[in-house]
Scaffold this active site. Structure first.
Site, mmCIF file in Angstrom:
data_model
loop_
_atom_site.group_PDB
_atom_site.id
_atom_site.type_symbol
_atom_site.label_atom_id
_atom_site.label_comp_id
_atom_site.label_asym_id
_atom_site.label_seq_id
_atom_site.Cartn_x
_atom_site.Cartn_y
_atom_site.Cartn_z
ATOM 1 N N HIS A 51 0.821 -1.199 0.000
ATOM 2 C CA HIS A 51 0.000 0.000 0.000
ATOM 3 C C HIS A 51 0.863 1.261 0.000
ATOM 4 O O HIS A 51 2.087 1.199 0.170
ATOM 5 C CB HIS A 51 -0.931 -0.003 1.209
ATOM 6 C CG HIS A 51 -2.028 -1.013 1.095
ATOM 7 N ND1 HIS A 51 -3.050 -1.128 2.020
ATOM 8 C CD2 HIS A 51 -2.289 -1.957 0.157
ATOM 9 C CE1 HIS A 51 -3.881 -2.091 1.665
ATOM 10 N NE2 HIS A 51 -3.423 -2.612 0.543
ATOM 11 N N GLU A 53 1.273 3.734 2.116
ATOM 12 C CA GLU A 53 2.021 4.053 3.325
ATOM 13 C C GLU A 53 3.306 3.231 3.421
ATOM 14 O O GLU A 53 4.359 3.750 3.810
ATOM 15 C CB GLU A 53 1.155 3.794 4.568
ATOM 16 C CG GLU A 53 -0.154 4.548 4.581
ATOM 17 C CD GLU A 53 -1.308 3.769 3.966
ATOM 18 O OE1 GLU A 53 -2.419 3.854 4.518
ATOM 19 O OE2 GLU A 53 -1.107 3.081 2.950
ATOM 20 N N CYS A 78 -5.242 1.139 6.539
ATOM 21 C CA CYS A 78 -6.031 -0.041 6.876
ATOM 22 C C CYS A 78 -5.583 -0.635 8.209
ATOM 23 O O CYS A 78 -4.408 -0.560 8.584
ATOM 24 C CB CYS A 78 -5.926 -1.086 5.771
ATOM 25 S SG CYS A 78 -4.263 -1.710 5.469
ATOM 26 N N ALA A 157 -24.471 9.767 -27.301
ATOM 27 C CA ALA A 157 -24.288 10.930 -28.175
ATOM 28 C C ALA A 157 -25.656 11.349 -28.682
ATOM 29 O O ALA A 157 -26.475 10.501 -29.050
ATOM 30 C CB ALA A 157 -23.368 10.587 -29.335
ATOM 31 N N THR A 203 -29.742 -2.497 -29.304
ATOM 32 C CA THR A 203 -28.452 -1.926 -29.694
ATOM 33 C C THR A 203 -27.536 -3.006 -30.245
ATOM 34 O O THR A 203 -26.844 -2.804 -31.252
ATOM 35 C CB THR A 203 -27.786 -1.228 -28.494
ATOM 36 O OG1 THR A 203 -28.630 -0.168 -28.039
ATOM 37 C CG2 THR A 203 -26.433 -0.650 -28.877
ATOM 38 N N ARG A 214 -10.521 -0.788 -29.067
ATOM 39 C CA ARG A 214 -9.521 -0.951 -30.121
ATOM 40 C C ARG A 214 -8.902 0.369 -30.584
ATOM 41 O O ARG A 214 -7.856 0.366 -31.233
ATOM 42 C CB ARG A 214 -10.140 -1.688 -31.312
ATOM 43 C CG ARG A 214 -11.345 -0.997 -31.905
ATOM 44 C CD ARG A 214 -12.154 -1.938 -32.793
ATOM 45 N NE ARG A 214 -13.355 -1.297 -33.323
ATOM 46 C CZ ARG A 214 -14.491 -1.172 -32.648
ATOM 47 N NH1 ARG A 214 -14.573 -1.652 -31.426
ATOM 48 N NH2 ARG A 214 -15.533 -0.575 -33.191
ATOM 49 N N GLU A 291 -23.824 2.075 -22.615
ATOM 50 C CA GLU A 291 -23.781 2.835 -23.860
ATOM 51 C C GLU A 291 -25.090 2.807 -24.651
ATOM 52 O O GLU A 291 -25.164 3.400 -25.716
ATOM 53 C CB GLU A 291 -22.623 2.347 -24.737
ATOM 54 C CG GLU A 291 -21.258 2.734 -24.210
ATOM 55 C CD GLU A 291 -20.191 2.756 -25.295
ATOM 56 O OE1 GLU A 291 -20.530 2.603 -26.483
ATOM 57 O OE2 GLU A 291 -19.009 2.921 -24.948
ATOM 58 N N ARG A 295 -33.778 3.114 -24.097
ATOM 59 C CA ARG A 295 -34.646 2.492 -23.099
ATOM 60 C C ARG A 295 -33.845 1.980 -21.912
ATOM 61 O O ARG A 295 -34.232 2.170 -20.756
ATOM 62 C CB ARG A 295 -35.446 1.356 -23.745
ATOM 63 C CG ARG A 295 -36.407 0.665 -22.791
ATOM 64 C CD ARG A 295 -37.396 -0.212 -23.529
ATOM 65 N NE ARG A 295 -36.731 -1.142 -24.449
ATOM 66 C CZ ARG A 295 -37.384 -1.958 -25.264
ATOM 67 N NH1 ARG A 295 -38.709 -1.947 -25.301
ATOM 68 N NH2 ARG A 295 -36.718 -2.782 -26.060
#
Length: 354
Positions: A51, A53, A78, A157, A203, A214, A291, A295
C-alpha cells in the site's frame, strides 16, 4: 493553500498514478514530511501489492527521521489483514507521531478502525484535509463500498435537438452519424477505464457493436448484454473472441455456446436493473459503462441507479427519431441529488466530450 493541504495535494497526485492498476482497491498516495520537506513518497501501485504508506516509509533514506515526521495519506490506513498486512501496524512500529488523513475508509466494517488504533497508540491524527477531492478521486470505490454495486456511468451521443438516432427496425438501416473520429477515440479511452460495458438487445442487434477499446491503448472491458429472448444472432460482433461476454437472459440456458460467453439467468418480472448490478458486483465488475440504447439508459435514470453521465452533443439536428434520455436539470430524479452529500457527483451529471 495551507501546509497540510499542500502535502495532501501531493498525495492525491501520487494516488492517480495507480489508476487502472490498483482496482478494485482505491487509489492512495502518501508522503512523509520532516521539517517542511518531503523525505518519502509512495502510492498503491498494484492490487495485492504494498500500500501507499508502506511504499512511502520504505522510500525514506534516513529511517531515524520517521519518529520526528508527519505522514500524509489520502485514505485512512487499513487496520485489517487483507492481501497485505495492516498499514497502521507499520505506522505504529515506526513511531510516526502524527498522521494527516484526507478521508476515512468508506467500508462500514472498517471505517474509523485504523484511526482509532493509531490514536490509542498515542499518534496525533487529523482527518478531513481535502476530503472532497479525495472522495471524488475514489468515487467508484466509495459507491462499491457503500452500496455494494458497480459504479454506473451512462454515455450517449445526441443531436442538437435531442435525438440519439433515426427510428430503425433492421440492421441494414444506417444509424445516424452523430459522433466523429475524435469522440469515437475518447469513448474508447473511457472503455479502458471501466471493467464492464453494457448495451441492450436492440443496440446489439441494430448496431452490431464490438464494444472493445480498439482505438485506445489499454484493456477492453467485459462486454455485457441483455438478451431476454435470445434475439442476438450467434455471429454478432459482440460474441467475437476479443473479450468475455456476460449475457443476462431468462433462466434455463442460452442458445449461443462459446467459451467466452457467460449466460446469467434473471427474473425479468422483478427489478432487472438491481439484479444485473448485484450479479455484476458478484462477478467482481466494480465499474460499468452503459452505452445504450435509450430504453436501457432511461431505466437506470428512473431507478436512480447511476453515478455519472457523459453526453456528447453534436451540432447537427435530426428533426425526428429516438429521443435522448431525460437527464436534464429539470428531471425530478436529478433535482433530488443537487446539493446532496452523496459523493457520486450527480451535481455534475453532464459533460460534453469537447
Amino acid at each position: 493553500m495551507t501546509t497540510d493541504e499542500k502535502f495532501m495535494h501531493r498525495c492525491l497526485q501520487l494516488a492517480q498514478k495507480g489508476e487502472g492498476f490498483a482496482r478494485p482497491n482505491p487509489m492512495v498516495g502518501a508522503v512523509i514530511v520532516h521539517n517542511g520537506q518531503i523525505i518519502g513518497e509512495g502510492y498503491h501501485r498494484q492490487f495485492a501489492e504494498a500500500h501507499a504508506e508502506v511504499n512511502a516509509v520504505h522510500s525514506v533514506k534516513e529511517p531515524a527521521l520517521l519518529p520526528l515526521s508527519t505522514l500524509y495519506v489520502s485514505l485512512e490506513p487499513c487496520a485489517h489483514h487483507g492481501k497485505t498486512p495492516p498499514c497502521v501496524e507499520l505506522v505504529i512500529e515506526k513511531k510516526i507521531p502524527k498522521v494527516v488523513i484526507a478521508v476515512s475508509d468508506p467500508n462500514p466494517n472498517v471505517s474509523g478502525k485504523g484511526i482509532e488504533k493509531m490514536q490509542k497508540a498515542g499518534i496525533d491524527v487529523t482527518v478531513g484535509i481535502l476530503q472532497k477531492e479525495a472522495e471524488e478521486l475514489n468515487r467508484a470505490f466509495f459507491v462499491n463500498q457503500l452500496y455494494k454495486r458497480p459504479y454506473v456511468i451512462l454515455k450517449w451521443a445526441q443531436s442538437a435537438d435531442g435525438f440519439i438516432d433515426h427510428r430503425r427496425s433492421t440492421a441494414e438501416e444506417m444509424p445516424a452519424q452523430i459522433s466523429n473520429e475524435l469522440t469515437h477515440s475518447i469513448v474508447h479511452k473511457f472503455r479502458t477505464r471501466v471493467q464492464g460495458i453494457m448495451v441492450g438487445t436492440d443496440t446489439a442487434v441494430l448496431d452490431n457493436p464490438k464494444l472493445t477499446a480498439r482505438k485506445w491503448f489499454g484493456n477492453s472491458p467485459v462486454r455485457i448484454v441483455i438478451d431476454r429472448e435470445a434475439k442476438i444472432p450467434s455471429n454478432a460482433a459482440i460474441f467475437n473472441d476479443d473479450s468475455t461476454v456476460i449475457v443476462f437472459t431468462q433462466p434455463g440456458g442460452y442458445p449461443v455456446k462459446k467459451r467466452n460467453i457467460k449466460p446469467i439467468g434473471i427474473d425479468f418480472s422483478g427489478d432487472t436493473n438491481r439484479q444485473i448490478l448485484t450479479h455484476l458486483f458478484t462477478e467482481k465488475i466494480y465499474s460499468v459503462l452503459i452505452e445504450g440504447g435509450a430504453r436501457l439508459l432511461s431505466t437506470f435514470i428512473e431507478k436512480d441507479l447511476w453515478d455519472e453521465a457523459y453526453i456528447e452533443i453534436a451540432e447537427k439536428t435530426l428533426i425526428s427519431g429516438v429521443k435522448a434520455p431525460d437527464i436534464s436539470m429539470d428531471n425530478a430524479v436529478t433535482k433530488k441529488y443537487l446539493g446532496s452529500i452523496q459523493h457520486h457527483l450527480k451535481n455534475k451529471i453532464t459533460q460534453n466530450f469537447l
